[in-house]
Design a protein around this motif. Sequence first.
Motif, PDB file in Angstrom:
ATOM      1  N   PRO A 511       0.595  -6.071  -5.095  1.00 18.38           N
ATOM      2  CA  PRO A 511      -0.180  -5.037  -4.397  1.00 18.38           C
ATOM      3  C   PRO A 511      -0.074  -5.157  -2.887  1.00 18.38           C
ATOM      4  O   PRO A 511      -0.166  -4.153  -2.170  1.00 18.38           O
ATOM      5  N   PHE A 512       0.146  -6.362  -2.370  1.00 18.25           N
ATOM      6  CA  PHE A 512       0.276  -6.553  -0.922  1.00 18.25           C
ATOM      7  C   PHE A 512       1.589  -5.974  -0.405  1.00 18.25           C
ATOM      8  O   PHE A 512       1.692  -5.651   0.779  1.00 18.25           O
ATOM      9  N   GLY A 513       2.587  -5.835  -1.283  1.00 13.60           N
ATOM     10  CA  GLY A 513       3.875  -5.300  -0.860  1.00 13.60           C
ATOM     11  C   GLY A 513       3.862  -3.812  -0.592  1.00 13.60           C
ATOM     12  O   GLY A 513       4.808  -3.286  -0.003  1.00 13.60           O
ATOM     13  N   HIS A 514       2.815  -3.104  -1.019  1.00 12.73           N
ATOM     14  CA  HIS A 514       2.738  -1.651  -0.815  1.00 12.73           C
ATOM     15  C   HIS A 514       1.884  -1.275   0.397  1.00 12.73           C
ATOM     16  O   HIS A 514       1.740  -0.091   0.693  1.00 12.73           O
ATOM     17  N   VAL A 515       1.318  -2.273   1.066  1.00 13.07           N
ATOM     18  CA  VAL A 515       0.480  -1.999   2.235  1.00 13.07           C
ATOM     19  C   VAL A 515       1.372  -1.818   3.461  1.00 13.07           C
ATOM     20  O   VAL A 515       2.272  -2.634   3.700  1.00 13.07           O
ATOM     21  N   PRO A 516       1.159  -0.764   4.255  1.00 12.48           N
ATOM     22  CA  PRO A 516       1.949  -0.589   5.497  1.00 12.48           C
ATOM     23  C   PRO A 516       1.767  -1.789   6.420  1.00 12.48           C
ATOM     24  O   PRO A 516       0.642  -2.247   6.632  1.00 12.48           O
ATOM     25  N   GLN A 517       2.866  -2.297   6.949  1.00  6.52           N
ATOM     26  CA  GLN A 517       2.814  -3.484   7.790  1.00  6.52           C
ATOM     27  C   GLN A 517       2.483  -3.100   9.222  1.00  6.52           C
ATOM     28  O   GLN A 517       3.322  -3.141  10.129  1.00  6.52           O
ATOM     29  N   LEU A 518       1.235  -2.736   9.415  1.00  9.36           N
ATOM     30  CA  LEU A 518       0.749  -2.397  10.748  1.00  9.36           C
ATOM     31  C   LEU A 518       0.618  -3.679  11.566  1.00  9.36           C
ATOM     32  O   LEU A 518       0.353  -4.755  11.013  1.00  9.36           O
ATOM     33  N   PRO A 519       0.776  -3.604  12.882  1.00  6.74           N
ATOM     34  CA  PRO A 519       1.115  -2.431  13.708  1.00  6.74           C
ATOM     35  C   PRO A 519       2.615  -2.219  13.882  1.00  6.74           C
ATOM     36  O   PRO A 519       3.029  -1.400  14.690  1.00  6.74           O
ATOM     37  N   ALA A 520       3.447  -2.984  13.131  1.00  5.24           N
ATOM     38  CA  ALA A 520       4.896  -2.869  13.312  1.00  5.24           C
ATOM     39  C   ALA A 520       5.439  -1.560  12.743  1.00  5.24           C
ATOM     40  O   ALA A 520       6.451  -1.049  13.219  1.00  5.24           O
ATOM     41  N   SER A 521       4.799  -1.025  11.703  1.00  8.11           N
ATOM     42  CA  SER A 521       5.270   0.211  11.083  1.00  8.11           C
ATOM     43  C   SER A 521       4.172   1.265  11.147  1.00  8.11           C
ATOM     44  O   SER A 521       3.040   0.988  11.570  1.00  8.11           O
ATOM     45  N   ASP A 522       4.511   2.461  10.728  1.00  8.18           N
ATOM     46  CA  ASP A 522       3.550   3.572  10.754  1.00  8.18           C
ATOM     47  C   ASP A 522       2.629   3.508   9.547  1.00  8.18           C
ATOM     48  O   ASP A 522       2.963   2.948   8.502  1.00  8.18           O
ATOM     49  N   MET A 523       1.475   4.128   9.710  1.00  8.83           N
ATOM     50  CA  MET A 523       0.493   4.183   8.643  1.00  8.83           C
ATOM     51  C   MET A 523       0.939   5.171   7.566  1.00  8.83           C
ATOM     52  O   MET A 523       1.393   6.274   7.869  1.00  8.83           O
ATOM     53  N   ARG A 524       0.814   4.757   6.297  1.00 10.06           N
ATOM     54  CA  ARG A 524       1.123   5.627   5.156  1.00 10.06           C
ATOM     55  C   ARG A 524      -0.094   5.624   4.225  1.00 10.06           C
ATOM     56  O   ARG A 524      -0.469   4.581   3.692  1.00 10.06           O
ATOM     57  N   TRP A 525      -0.670   6.797   4.028  1.00  8.62           N
ATOM     58  CA  TRP A 525      -1.918   6.886   3.272  1.00  8.62           C
ATOM     59  C   TRP A 525      -1.695   6.947   1.763  1.00  8.62           C
ATOM     60  O   TRP A 525      -2.590   6.591   1.003  1.00  8.62           O
ATOM     61  N   THR A 526      -0.528   7.396   1.335  1.00  8.79           N
ATOM     62  CA  THR A 526      -0.306   7.542  -0.110  1.00  8.79           C
ATOM     63  C   THR A 526      -0.445   6.219  -0.863  1.00  8.79           C
ATOM     64  O   THR A 526      -1.172   6.146  -1.871  1.00  8.79           O
ATOM     65  N   PRO A 527       0.218   5.135  -0.436  1.00  3.51           N
ATOM     66  CA  PRO A 527       0.030   3.864  -1.165  1.00  3.51           C
ATOM     67  C   PRO A 527      -1.392   3.347  -1.093  1.00  3.51           C
ATOM     68  O   PRO A 527      -1.868   2.695  -2.040  1.00  3.51           O
ATOM     69  N   MET A 528      -2.107   3.660  -0.008  1.00  2.00           N
ATOM     70  CA  MET A 528      -3.494   3.213   0.099  1.00  2.00           C
ATOM     71  C   MET A 528      -4.362   3.885  -0.966  1.00  2.00           C
ATOM     72  O   MET A 528      -5.184   3.237  -1.627  1.00  2.00           O
ATOM     73  N   VAL A 529      -4.158   5.192  -1.126  1.00  4.62           N
ATOM     74  CA  VAL A 529      -4.924   5.932  -2.133  1.00  4.62           C
ATOM     75  C   VAL A 529      -4.566   5.457  -3.534  1.00  4.62           C
ATOM     76  O   VAL A 529      -5.444   5.254  -4.401  1.00  4.62           O
ATOM     77  N   LEU A 530      -3.260   5.245  -3.784  1.00  6.91           N
ATOM     78  CA  LEU A 530      -2.830   4.807  -5.110  1.00  6.91           C
ATOM     79  C   LEU A 530      -3.370   3.416  -5.441  1.00  6.91           C
ATOM     80  O   LEU A 530      -3.793   3.162  -6.582  1.00  6.91           O
ATOM     81  N   LEU A 531      -3.358   2.509  -4.473  1.00  6.94           N
ATOM     82  CA  LEU A 531      -3.906   1.180  -4.709  1.00  6.94           C
ATOM     83  C   LEU A 531      -5.398   1.242  -5.019  1.00  6.94           C
ATOM     84  O   LEU A 531      -5.896   0.514  -5.894  1.00  6.94           O
ATOM     85  N   THR A 532      -6.109   2.118  -4.321  1.00 11.43           N
ATOM     86  CA  THR A 532      -7.545   2.272  -4.580  1.00 11.43           C
ATOM     87  C   THR A 532      -7.786   2.797  -5.990  1.00 11.43           C
ATOM     88  O   THR A 532      -8.693   2.332  -6.703  1.00 11.43           O
ATOM     89  N   LEU A 533      -6.972   3.761  -6.419  1.00 11.63           N
ATOM     90  CA  LEU A 533      -7.119   4.298  -7.774  1.00 11.63           C
ATOM     91  C   LEU A 533      -6.791   3.254  -8.826  1.00 11.63           C
ATOM     92  O   LEU A 533      -7.457   3.159  -9.871  1.00 11.63           O
ATOM     93  N   VAL A 534      -5.756   2.450  -8.584  1.00 15.46           N
ATOM     94  CA  VAL A 534      -5.411   1.377  -9.515  1.00 15.46           C
ATOM     95  C   VAL A 534      -6.552   0.368  -9.609  1.00 15.46           C
ATOM     96  O   VAL A 534      -6.912  -0.097 -10.710  1.00 15.46           O
TER      97      VAL A 534
END
Length: 554
Positions: A511-534
């Motif tokens: 699950p940690f592999g799907h988190v956007p690596q901020l601040p080096a990369s841009d924020m992506r909300w889709t994996p955040m929502v999917l992880l929350t649903l899982v």
Amino acid sequence: MSTVTETAPRTGAVPDRSGTAGHPLAGTGALFRFALRRDRVRLPAWVLATLLFTLASVNKATQMAPDDPQKRADMVKTLSGPAMLAMTGPEHYLSQLTPASALSLMMLGYGAILTGLMSVLTVVRHTRADEESNIAELVRSGVVGRHATLTSALAVAASANVLLGLLLAAALPGAGLEGATTGGALLYGAAHTVIGLVFAGVAAVTVQLSAHTRAASGMALAVLGASYGLRAAGDVGTEAVSWVSPIGWIQRSYPFVDDRWWPLLPALALALVAAAAGYALSTRRDVGAGILPPRLGRPSATEALTNPVGFAVRLHRGLFLGFCAGLLLLGAMYGSILGDVDDMLKDLDDVREALAKAGGTLVESFASTVMLVVAVVAALFVVMAALRPRSEETAGRVEPLLATGLSRSRWLGSHLVAALGGGTLVLALGALALGLTGAASAGDGGLVAELLGAGLAYAPALWVTGGFAVLLFGWAPRATALAWAVPAYGFVVGYLGKLLDLPGWLNDLSPFGHVPQLPASDMRWTPMVLLTLVAAALIACGVAGFRRRDLDAK
């Protein structure tokens, strides 16, 4: 008239053990074998993880001691900074910088922490935990001496530490590490063994002081943390402070530099004294009790304790405060070197390439990698808190609660609120400490908000970790130990995977592999929502399983 009849001796009769029944060590061998049987998976996993953790750093250590004299001098200058010395060890290792001495400088302190953790948890598991669950009282009803339980626990911990030391001594000379002599490798392995024995002795004392497993573990781990802190303070400032810490003693054996064996002697003496103190204290208390008297509570419960959530938060308070302190220290230590990342890594091409995969500047990439470590440590809290219901169940404290009007879902949900909410707060504190010290080190005030946001982005991954623990608790309570695989796997493939160049699909399984690596990369909300649903689905399924199964009643 009465007659006396002589009965013939029976074949296979139970032998007379009256000569050993009163011996304080009676039954030690049987308990030792039983403890090894119980830890047949746990201890080998600890030993192999510590061994692999060291071997995985061989390549990095080789890069830290380049062949070019000028580059090596620059590396010595970088590593001699206060922040780096606080994180690694004494500066004397840099007087003869080789790949082997660089490995010893980097890894001996961290190896001491891992070995100390293994020893503390092993001793507590086979002593205080068994007393708290009433197993020890049942065992002592047989032919078991008063000191047999503690002796077997210490013997198991000592066996694991000796095995680890031998494996390290055998593996390092064959790892292709320049400067790794046989004598230095033996000393390096012996240092791990001795420091493990020290903290096994510390645990032997703390299990006598408190009547509760968590308190005994907490006190022993506090000694471990204080030892590392004193070592760091002494290596940066006055060296005499480091001599107060047993970790400072073993680091000053200087494997692969001076190969001094004598600093291990005071550490070994401390281990023996601590173990002897544990034996002496065990004779001053009853089974299940502690030397320290329990603190008297309030005459009446506060309003918060009459609520399931408030009561669960109270149960997790000590664990929560301990992780807060640990992550504040961890974040501050890593943040203090953010400003020196460019100089520190300028000669480590492989590390720079691994960090570059995250995108952004080198400072941002380094910060995002450190944030993964912070998140994994916070996930450890989530697992421990999410599995607290299992320990409450096996201790027989759940059945009386559920006999009232409290439902199973509400009781389990209260612990989930404490686990997931507390884990998110612990994560935020670690990220905030990293941001504040990183901003001061790099001279960039914007890092505070950026790193705090980067830390909170890992919250859904923590919730998935907690959800998996609840799923196991609900449907396979005897397999709840598998919950530890989620943070362990996330650390291996997420942190070490970059250095070891592991395939990317392995990271996708965490699950940690799907988190956007901020601040080096841009924020992506889709994996955040999917992880929350899982996470929500896992929790719902786990709660449903708990409602359907029987309690493990006592």
